[in-house]
Design an enzyme around this catalytic site. Sequence first.
Site, PDB file in Angstrom:
ATOM      1  N   HIS A  37     -10.654  15.619  44.384  1.00  0.00           N
ATOM      2  CA  HIS A  37     -11.259  15.578  45.729  1.00  0.00           C
ATOM      3  C   HIS A  37     -10.626  14.780  46.770  1.00  0.00           C
ATOM      4  O   HIS A  37     -10.409  15.096  47.816  1.00  0.00           O
ATOM      5  CB  HIS A  37     -12.849  15.509  45.737  1.00  0.00           C
ATOM      6  CG  HIS A  37     -13.701  16.326  44.655  1.00  0.00           C
ATOM      7  ND1 HIS A  37     -14.367  15.755  43.723  1.00  0.00           N
ATOM      8  CD2 HIS A  37     -14.068  17.494  45.213  1.00  0.00           C
ATOM      9  CE1 HIS A  37     -15.126  16.803  43.249  1.00  0.00           C
ATOM     10  NE2 HIS A  37     -14.732  17.896  44.110  1.00  0.00           N
ATOM     11  N   ASP A 152      -9.856  26.232  41.459  1.00  0.00           N
ATOM     12  CA  ASP A 152     -11.013  27.489  41.428  1.00  0.00           C
ATOM     13  C   ASP A 152     -10.143  28.391  42.423  1.00  0.00           C
ATOM     14  O   ASP A 152     -10.364  28.511  43.579  1.00  0.00           O
ATOM     15  CB  ASP A 152     -12.076  26.946  42.430  1.00  0.00           C
ATOM     16  CG  ASP A 152     -13.021  25.951  41.641  1.00  0.00           C
ATOM     17  OD1 ASP A 152     -13.458  26.383  40.436  1.00  0.00           O
ATOM     18  OD2 ASP A 152     -13.075  24.795  41.920  1.00  0.00           O
TER      19      ASP A 152
HETATM   20  O1  PAF Z   1     -15.798  24.241  44.745  1.00  0.00           O
HETATM   21  C1  PAF Z   1     -16.855  23.703  45.212  1.00  0.00           C
HETATM   22  O2  PAF Z   1     -17.117  22.606  44.983  1.00  0.00           O
HETATM   23  C2  PAF Z   1     -17.737  24.625  45.602  1.00  0.00           C
HETATM   24  O3  PAF Z   1     -17.876  25.809  45.281  1.00  0.00           O
HETATM   25  C3  PAF Z   1     -17.863  24.666  47.335  1.00  0.00           C
HETATM   26  C4  PAF Z   1     -16.638  25.140  47.889  1.00  0.00           C
HETATM   27  C5  PAF Z   1     -17.871  23.228  47.800  1.00  0.00           C
HETATM   28  C6  PAF Z   1     -19.065  25.393  47.676  1.00  0.00           C
HETATM   29  O4  PAF Z   1     -20.240  24.850  47.513  1.00  0.00           O
END
Ligand code: PAF
Length: 283
Positions: A37, A152
């Site tokens: 992140h 993802d």
């Molecule tokens: O990837 C994630 O953490 C979640 O799917 C997101 C994009 C923040 C949506 O809740």
Amino acid sequence: MQIIKEKAALTGVISTLKSKGFHIGMVPTMGALHEGHLSLVRQAAAICDVVVVSVFINPTQFDKATDLDNYPRTLGSDTSKLEELNLNLIVFTPTAAELYNDNITSEHFQFDGLEYEMEGKYRVGHFDGVGTVVKKLFELVQPDKAFFGEKDYQQLLIIKKLSQLSHHPVEVIGCPISRENNGLARSSRNERLSPEIRLEASFIHETLLKAKDKFGTESVNQITQWLENEFKGHPYFKLEYFEIADSEGLKPVTKKVGGKNYRAFIAVYSEDIRLIDNIALNY
Ligand code: PAF
């Protein structure tokens, strides 16, 4: 760094920033922030004037109540990690009632069939939940650019589609998968693995790398059978699915066609913890 909990306060700040011509980046997260992140936030801050990081565990995208209950909640350490980056950030941390106006349900979307593949098959309703929350966040923040990890990958394509369907398209930027030292794709769920299993989980990425090696010379069927065998009887990891698909439409592939890009996708359980990963096979 500013922390905002209410939508009205956020939209007030955003309209001031917009009136000054600021370029706004967004990194939506569900918290339990890790280096993956933080690298998205750094990439966003490198090309935007201000970055909105949302920290919100979205109830509508969980298909199992236990997964939602067990999802790590670490807001205090999340905000400290973001503060330490020393960047121009706004952290948006609404409650579910605030973000959803007390109506915690999903909208139904059509994403050109992307939503029926892989994660869509195994986590029914998941992408409606993701689409619902990301649409709400984009409407509030009105970012110029939004950053998502390629771990993802299916979600990334779906959000690109969501943005194309919207009146105010956002430039959706996919960022490379961030990995732990042993190759395990970084995920908030890794925190729930025991230290031994977390080390053993290098097996998932190693197996994908071997599949990539084989892709030049073996058929999709051969690779799939080989991989399923590797997982058969594995002491720690149970294969949920392995699929080779074209990188754009995510349609499962049985026969390779020249000129197309392919990726391999995997979902694995270690006890009740679900891990996913993917790899580009020929590009
Ligand atoms: O990837 C994630 O953490 C979640 O799917 C997101 C994009 C923040 C949506 O809740």
